[in-house]
Structure formats: C-alpha cells, structure tokens
Design an enzyme around this catalytic site. Structure first.
Site, short mmCIF file in Angstrom:
data_model
loop_
_atom_site.label_atom_id
_atom_site.label_comp_id
_atom_site.label_asym_id
_atom_site.label_seq_id
_atom_site.Cartn_x
_atom_site.Cartn_y
_atom_site.Cartn_z
N ASP A 1 -15.36 2.21 6.22
CA ASP A 1 -14.30 3.15 5.88
C ASP A 1 -14.74 4.05 4.73
O ASP A 1 -14.46 5.25 4.73
CB ASP A 1 -13.01 2.42 5.51
CG ASP A 1 -11.95 3.41 5.05
OD1 ASP A 1 -11.57 4.26 5.87
OD2 ASP A 1 -11.53 3.36 3.89
N ARG B 1 -15.02 12.36 6.43
CA ARG B 1 -13.78 13.02 6.86
C ARG B 1 -13.30 14.03 5.83
O ARG B 1 -12.82 15.12 6.16
CB ARG B 1 -12.67 11.98 7.10
CG ARG B 1 -12.92 11.16 8.36
CD ARG B 1 -12.00 9.95 8.38
NE ARG B 1 -10.61 10.30 8.33
CZ ARG B 1 -9.65 9.51 7.84
NH1 ARG B 1 -9.95 8.30 7.37
NH2 ARG B 1 -8.40 9.89 7.81
N HIS C 1 0.86 -1.19 0.00
CA HIS C 1 0.00 0.00 0.00
C HIS C 1 0.89 1.23 0.00
O HIS C 1 1.87 1.30 0.74
CB HIS C 1 -0.89 0.01 1.25
CG HIS C 1 -1.82 1.18 1.30
ND1 HIS C 1 -3.05 1.17 0.69
CD2 HIS C 1 -1.68 2.41 1.85
CE1 HIS C 1 -3.63 2.34 0.87
NE2 HIS C 1 -2.82 3.12 1.57
N SER D 1 -8.10 3.50 8.83
CA SER D 1 -8.65 3.48 7.48
C SER D 1 -7.80 2.58 6.56
O SER D 1 -8.31 1.70 5.87
CB SER D 1 -8.69 4.92 6.94
OG SER D 1 -8.91 4.95 5.57
N LYS E 1 -8.53 -1.83 5.54
CA LYS E 1 -8.62 -2.34 4.16
C LYS E 1 -7.59 -3.45 3.92
O LYS E 1 -7.87 -4.43 3.23
CB LYS E 1 -8.44 -1.19 3.16
CG LYS E 1 -9.67 -0.30 3.10
CD LYS E 1 -9.49 0.90 2.19
CE LYS E 1 -8.65 1.95 2.84
NZ LYS E 1 -8.90 3.32 2.49
N1 URA Z 1 -5.64 6.67 2.63
C1 URA Z 1 -6.64 5.96 3.16
O1 URA Z 1 -7.01 4.92 2.65
N2 URA Z 1 -7.22 6.43 4.27
C2 URA Z 1 -6.84 7.56 4.89
O2 URA Z 1 -7.39 7.91 5.91
C3 URA Z 1 -5.80 8.29 4.32
C4 URA Z 1 -5.20 7.81 3.18
#
Ligand code: URA
Length: 435
Positions: free
Chosen positions: A163, A170, A84, A185, A189
């Site tokens: 999320d 957010r 990621h 967040s 995932k």
């Molecule tokens: N990327 C994400 O998936 N979530 C966040 O809160 C910030 C960056």
C-alpha cells in the site's frame, strides 16, 4: 499460461475481472521491482475507469494486507478495537475514543498516521505532549495493551508495504480517487493491524476526501462490505467535514480540546461525534445495543474514568501528564492574532480545506513530507457555520511562532468564509451509520 502484466492492463481496460493469481502477481512484481511504475500506473488508471468487482477488491485488500508484517492480537479475543478516519480538519476523535473504549474494557492497540496536506494526524498531536513515545517495540506495544488496554504508536515500517508503494504512485498519477483503490488501501491496513472491531469515520464535505454524500456513502458501504468478508465487525459513521470538527486546529491545541471533552464537556460537535464512534466499538465488543453503548460511554466520560485512562496511557508511553492535568502548561506560541468581523451577519459556510491549509501555513502541519511542525501553532475558531456575528467579534485566533505568516494566513482564512444576512441551515453532523 504465464501471467503477463500487459494482459492484466489490457483486460482491466476492457472491463474484465482480474483473477486472484493476477492480483498477487501484480503486487508481488511491483514490490520486488520486476513490474515497473509505468505499467502499474497504467493499470491503476484502468481501475479508475473500469472499477473492480467485490471479488477483486477483496483479493487486492488481502494481498496488500499480507504484503508485510501483521499484528497478532488473537490473545485479546473479541475485545480488540480499531478506528480509522478518512481524514479531516480539527479531527481529534482518536484521542477521545481510545481512552473511552479502553476504560470500558476494550483493547485498543492502534497504529496511527501523521498529518499531510490540510489534514492533521494523531501521531503529530500526541508528539505535542512532551516525551510521548510514538514508537514502541512490538512486545512492549502488546504488553501495554494487555496491562492498561491501550497503546497508540505510529505505523511500523513494514505494515502493508504494497500500500505504501502504491499510494505514493497513486498520489502522483491522479489515481487516488477510485473507490476500490481507497477501500483496499484503508482496509488492508486495518486487516494487518489485527483488530476484530473496526469503526470507520468517513468524513464528507469541503475538508474531506469525499466531497459529496453519495460518494461517502458508497465508500462507507464498500469498506463495511470488505471488512465483513474479511471476518471483521465493521461500521462506518459518515460525519460532516464541511466545517472543521471542534474549535481547535493544531497539535497541542487539539490535545487541549480532547482533554476538555474527556473532562465532561461533551455537548458540542466534537463530543457528539466522539461519543457515537466510541459507542459503535463498545456496541460491537460488548455485544449490546447502541443505546446501552452510548449510556456506557457517557458514564465513563462523566465519572472521569476515561480521562484517568488517558493519563494512564500517556504516562505508560513516557508522556508528561502534567500538561493534561493543567493544559496551560503546554508551550504557548509566541504570537497570537485575532481576526475581527467587519460586518454583522451569519457565517453561511466555511471551507475546511482552506482552513486546514491556513493552519499548515501557521506551522501546525507539513507542506511536504519531512517538514518540521510547530506543535503550539494553530487556530482557535470562535465563530463557526451558522453562528451570528456582530461587527468587532473575534472570528478566530491564530497562534504561531512565525509572525511572518500572520498576514498571508489571515488573507487565506478569510477566503474560507461566506457570510449571509439570514441564518443558514447547517449540515447534519452525523449523516448516516453504515453497518
Ligand atoms: N487513506 C488511505 O489510507 N488510503 C487511501 O487510498 C485514501 C485515504
């Protein structure tokens, strides 16, 4: 006593810890619509000011991870790998790390996102390959991973719905930049996506979410900590995003540059970051030292196995591999414009966010969700931070099918550059690895 949202907000405002039951109540209530946006916004703001304990962050991560579907990769045991990036400009490392890791026996069943704002997304880059399918039914996704070791699709609709809903809130309530909220967040995932080994590329600098090293380090440490609590092997590489990564920005342009690295052209910033990210995963799933992992990664790049794996993967997902074998076969943009240096000197700094936004203006990204992308649009950087520039040198080349944007994009790009008469020092490319 029954849990009430008002009390949760009040307690968080006063800096108290939320219990797991309270977190589950909030997430469930927000998803089913019994808790309204305004109460959740208020709680999010309280979290921004009061923070969260490890226990709370872990609770929120798990609750969000299991708020929807999760992927079962247990048949692949310890071999599953995921990556990621916190988002950058010119960041095409997934296109390199994926085939390298699977050429070495790792199993990469990965879901990626699209670009938004100034940052690019792997799925948009892959869609620049004619006929590449970015969605696969779940059983085919697993079958392809079993057969060739890699599948890469866009995130399915029902992974971490909590999320998705919270992130949208957010975004409009100025509550994105809270470390526990970012950690939960991202990590929710990754947990839902099912891999055992996870490498996180935490970008730092002008084109990144985290503008300072200290913030990036804190985010990296927190994500690694939560990943470990959730029984995953996790490491975070903190890498520079003051300057865009590599030379090409824009979708097919970035695929072309990734192919170039996979063909052995690794002695550059993109090659170096990709090798370290891939080696972190190889180190984890093969249980070997980092030095040995780097040797293995270099071997499969230099002997062509990783590039063969990329072809196998793209073909399995319906993509036309002729554009990989001969990248001049990608559709070319109708217009090219070179930006020329007007003075001698050095490039002292670049602002990656402005450069990312310039590339969006040329058509390479979306100004808003749903905008159409011009896959051939983008920027090729001929001069980067630290480079010497002579009057008349080409600083960069723009590619677009919308010639009306050439002038405004040029003006914007020039605001991203600072020049100096003396050679500037460059930011370190890989600033730390947190394990
Ligand atoms: N990327 C994400 O998936 N979530 C966040 O809160 C910030 C960056």
């Amino acid at each position: 006593m029954a849990i009430r949202m008002f009390d949760c907000i009040q307690n968080k405002k006063l800096g108290h810890e939320l219990s797991l039951e309270e977190i589950e109540y909030i997430i469930q209530g927000y998803l089913d619509g019994t808790i309204p946006d305004y109460q959740v916004s208020s709680l999010l703001m309280a979290i921004c000011f009061s923070g969260m304990t490890n226990e709370e962050t872990k609770g929120l991560t798990y609750t969000m991870a299991f708020s929807g579907d999760s992927v079962d990769l247990s048949e692949f045991g310890e071999l599953t790998c995921d990556k990621h990036s916190t988002g950058g400009v010119g960041d095409k490392t997934s296109l390199i790390v994926g085939p390298v890791v699977s050429a070495l026996g790792g199993k990469l069943a990965k879901m990626s996102g699209r670009g938004l704002g100034h940052t690019g997304g792997t799925i948009d880059k892959l869609e620049s390959i004619p006929n590449y399918k970015t969605t696969l039914p779940r059983d085919e996704f697993i079958k392809q991973t079993r057969k060739i070791g890699i599948s890469l699709i866009s995130q399915s609709g029902n992974i971490c719905p909590a999320d998705k809903k919270l992130y949208a809130l957010r975004d409009v309530t100025a509550t994105v930049d809270s470390i526990p909220l970012i950690v939960s967040s991202i990590m929710s995932k990754k947990i839902a996506a099912g891999s055992k080994n996870i490498v996180l590329d935490v970008k730092v600098g002008s084109g990144a979410f985290m503008k300072t090293y200290d913030d990036a380090l804190e985010l990296a440490r927190e994500m690694v900590k939560i990943g470990k609590i959730c029984e995953r092997n996790v490491s975070a590489v903190i890498s520079d995003m003051n300057t865009p990564l590599g030379k090409n920005i824009g979708n097919s342009l970035e695929v072309i540059e990734a192919v170039d690295v996979l063909k052995g052209n690794i002695d550059n910033d993109l090659g170096k970051v990709s090798v370290v990210l891939a080696a972190e995963l190889v180190r984890m799933f093969k249980k070997i030292s980092m030095d040995d992992a780097i040797k293995e990664v270099l071997k499969v790049i230099l002997n062509g196995k990783a590039f063969e794996k990329m072809q196998e993967w793209v073909a399995a997902q319906g993509g036309d591999i002729n554009v990989l074998l001969d990248t001049s076969k990608f559709d070319e943009a109708k217009y090219r414009k070179d930006l020329i240096a007007e003075d001698d000197g050095y490039i002292a700094s670049m602002n990656s966010e402005i450069i990312g936004n310039t590339s969006v203006m040329l058509g390479a990204g979306r100004a808003k969700l749903g905008d159409k992308i011009d896959y051939s649009a983008g920027i090729v950087l001929h001069k980067k931070t630290g480079d010497k520039v002579k009057t008349g040198d080409i600083l960069c080349s723009f590619y677009t099918n919308n010639d009306e944007m050439l002038e405004p994009a040029s003006d914007k790009y020039m605001t991203s550059l600072k020049f100096s008469n003396t050679k500037p020092s460059k930011e370190k490319l890989i600033q730390a690895i947190v394990r």
